[in-house]
Design an enzyme around this catalytic site. Structure first.
Site, PDB file in Angstrom:
ATOM      1  N   ALA A   1      -1.295  -9.402  -0.653  1.00 21.33           N
ATOM      2  CA  ALA A   1      -0.619  -9.982   0.505  1.00 21.33           C
ATOM      3  C   ALA A   1       0.834 -10.360   0.247  1.00 21.33           C
ATOM      4  O   ALA A   1       1.641 -10.390   1.174  1.00 21.33           O
ATOM      5  CB  ALA A   1      -1.377 -11.221   0.985  1.00 21.33           C
ATOM      6  N   SER A   2       1.197 -10.643  -0.991  1.00 24.70           N
ATOM      7  CA  SER A   2       2.563 -11.082  -1.291  1.00 24.70           C
ATOM      8  C   SER A   2       3.530  -9.916  -1.457  1.00 24.70           C
ATOM      9  O   SER A   2       4.707 -10.124  -1.747  1.00 24.70           O
ATOM     10  CB  SER A   2       2.570 -11.934  -2.565  1.00 24.70           C
ATOM     11  OG  SER A   2       2.104 -11.171  -3.674  1.00 24.70           O
TER      12      SER A   2
ATOM     13  N   ARG B   1      -2.822 -13.051  -6.031  1.00 21.37           N
ATOM     14  CA  ARG B   1      -3.273 -13.172  -7.432  1.00 21.37           C
ATOM     15  C   ARG B   1      -3.578 -14.606  -7.823  1.00 21.37           C
ATOM     16  O   ARG B   1      -4.448 -14.849  -8.650  1.00 21.37           O
ATOM     17  CB  ARG B   1      -2.206 -12.601  -8.369  1.00 21.37           C
ATOM     18  CG  ARG B   1      -2.039 -11.104  -8.247  1.00 21.37           C
ATOM     19  CD  ARG B   1      -1.070 -10.576  -9.284  1.00 21.37           C
ATOM     20  NE  ARG B   1      -1.559 -10.799 -10.637  1.00 21.37           N
ATOM     21  CZ  ARG B   1      -0.874 -10.486 -11.737  1.00 21.37           C
ATOM     22  NH1 ARG B   1       0.332  -9.968 -11.632  1.00 21.37           N
ATOM     23  NH2 ARG B   1      -1.391 -10.700 -12.923  1.00 21.37           N
TER      24      ARG B   1
ATOM     25  N   ALA C   1      -2.471  -3.517  -2.668  1.00 23.61           N
ATOM     26  CA  ALA C   1      -2.189  -4.117  -3.976  1.00 23.61           C
ATOM     27  C   ALA C   1      -2.122  -3.063  -5.079  1.00 23.61           C
ATOM     28  O   ALA C   1      -3.089  -2.350  -5.331  1.00 23.61           O
ATOM     29  CB  ALA C   1      -3.257  -5.152  -4.319  1.00 23.61           C
TER      30      ALA C   1
ATOM     31  N   LYS D   1      -0.180   6.132  -9.517  1.00 21.84           N
ATOM     32  CA  LYS D   1      -0.485   6.313  -8.101  1.00 21.84           C
ATOM     33  C   LYS D   1      -1.361   7.548  -7.879  1.00 21.84           C
ATOM     34  O   LYS D   1      -2.243   7.547  -7.008  1.00 21.84           O
ATOM     35  CB  LYS D   1       0.809   6.448  -7.297  1.00 21.84           C
ATOM     36  CG  LYS D   1       1.696   5.219  -7.329  1.00 21.84           C
ATOM     37  CD  LYS D   1       0.992   3.968  -6.833  1.00 21.84           C
ATOM     38  CE  LYS D   1       0.716   3.982  -5.340  1.00 21.84           C
ATOM     39  NZ  LYS D   1       0.158   2.675  -4.874  1.00 21.84           N
TER      40      LYS D   1
END
Length: 345
Positions: free
Chosen positions: A12-13, A36, A84, A161
């Site tokens: 979310a951050s 986290r 995330a 990734k």
């Protein structure tokens, strides 16, 4: 709205996730977002102060490498947007700092979705890094292309990734879960930031202004505005027919075009590069001159200099109906935001 139940957003951050959260709140959704750590000194005010957050946003602690840590956040949710994953080009230990969080984190989230019995769809944030390693000039990249070249020593972020997205599709094929998977593959994500930290993509603009690049290199990027990327995730979630991969790129600009935009906007008094290093000789000299850069940055430049990159974004435009912002405007908004956050003095 497609659900009255909570939607889970991981990471979310992050730069992208914060805009996903803002738009979902604006649309009336209830959210459960993972971070986290929930400590006294880190209250995530930039999230909790968003309109609607007090009533409809719950922050839950979860860790990418901890098996089962996403179970609580995802339990009872019908939709999960998994953003995330670490995004940095230069690290000391690629396996520990990039690959493990990206790969194990993705599998932990998907396993939690499987356990829940309630999840209908997962939207995963991947990257064009999973599409190619070293761009082939003249080749137009589509969702069918896969990066088959990166490794722990060669563009390790690209490698992380690629492994993470591959593992997600492998999980869907082998486990045949009750939920669908859609993947968004953005390019270089720029724009104003809701979070105070400087993200790696906007840092490109900061570095161009700050003199980190002494010359104009023959290098190009596929840019996209962060608000468009967030919107693409939500469209992929809300559209029942949305599935597979979606390249999320607005326009491709080379460094000379980026420098021109900044110069024309009145930033000539900053340390914008002036000397062009292009052509075979110029590209060869660039590869020598970047030898002093950190290994991750050095590898990226050496595998991209002198190579144009082209994308076909027709799938995301046609299937999700998205319209992209002007990259020029995104660049200028991003730069103003760099001053606001004091990333540039």
């Amino acid at each position: 709205m497609i659900t009255n139940k909570a939607i889970c957003v991981t990471g979310a951050s992050g730069f992208i996730a914060s805009y996903v959260i803002r738009e979902l709140l604006d649309n009336g959704y209830t959210l459960r977002a993972t971070v986290r750590g929930l400590t006294k000194g880190n209250n995530y005010e930039y999230l909790t102060s968003l309109p609607g957050a007090a009533e409809r946003l719950e922050l839950v602690q979860a860790e990418l490498l901890t098996e089962g840590s996403y179970d609580e956040a995802i339990a009872g949710c019908e939709y999960v947007i998994h953003t995330a994953s670490p995004y940095v080009l230069d690290v000391k230990d690629p396996q520990h700092d990039l690959v493990d969080p990206a790969l194990k984190g993705t599998l932990n989230v998907l396993q939690a979705c499987g356990k829940s019995g309630s999840v209908k769809k997962v939207v995963l944030t991947s990257s064009v890094a999973a599409v190619f390693d070293e761009p082939i000039s003249g080749h137009v990249y589509t969702e069918k292309d896969w990066n088959e070249t990166s490794s722990l020593t060669r563009n390790p972020y690209f490698y992380s990734k690629t492994l993470a997205e591959r593992s997600a599709w492998d999980y869907i094929e082998k486990e045949n879960p009750a939920f669908e998977l859609a993947v968004v593959n953005p390019g270089v994500v720029i724009g104003p930031s809701l979070v105070p930290s400087l993200n790696t993509s906007n840092q490109i603009l900061r570095d161009v202004l700050a003199g980190a690049y002494p010359m104009i290199m023959s290098i190009s990027w596929g840019f996209v505005d962060v608000r468009d990327v967030a919107h693409a995730h939500i469209l992929a979630m809300e559209n029942e027919k949305a599935k597979g991969r979606y390249l999320c790129i607005s326009e491709t600009l080379d460094m000379s075009e980026v420098v021109s935009i900044l110069r024309e906007a009145g930033y000539s008094n900053y340390k914008l590069p002036k000397m062009k290093m292009t052509g075979m000789v110029g590209n060869a000299m660039v590869k020598i001159l970047v030898s002093t850069q950190p290994k991750g940055v050095r590898t990226f430049i050496r595998t991209h200099v002198g190579r144009g990159v082209e994308y076909d974004n027709s799938k995301i435009r046609q299937e999700l109906g998205i319209s992209f912002r002007s990259v020029k405007e995104s660049i200028l908004e991003a730069v103003k935001d760099l001053f606001r956050w004091k990333h540039i003095s």
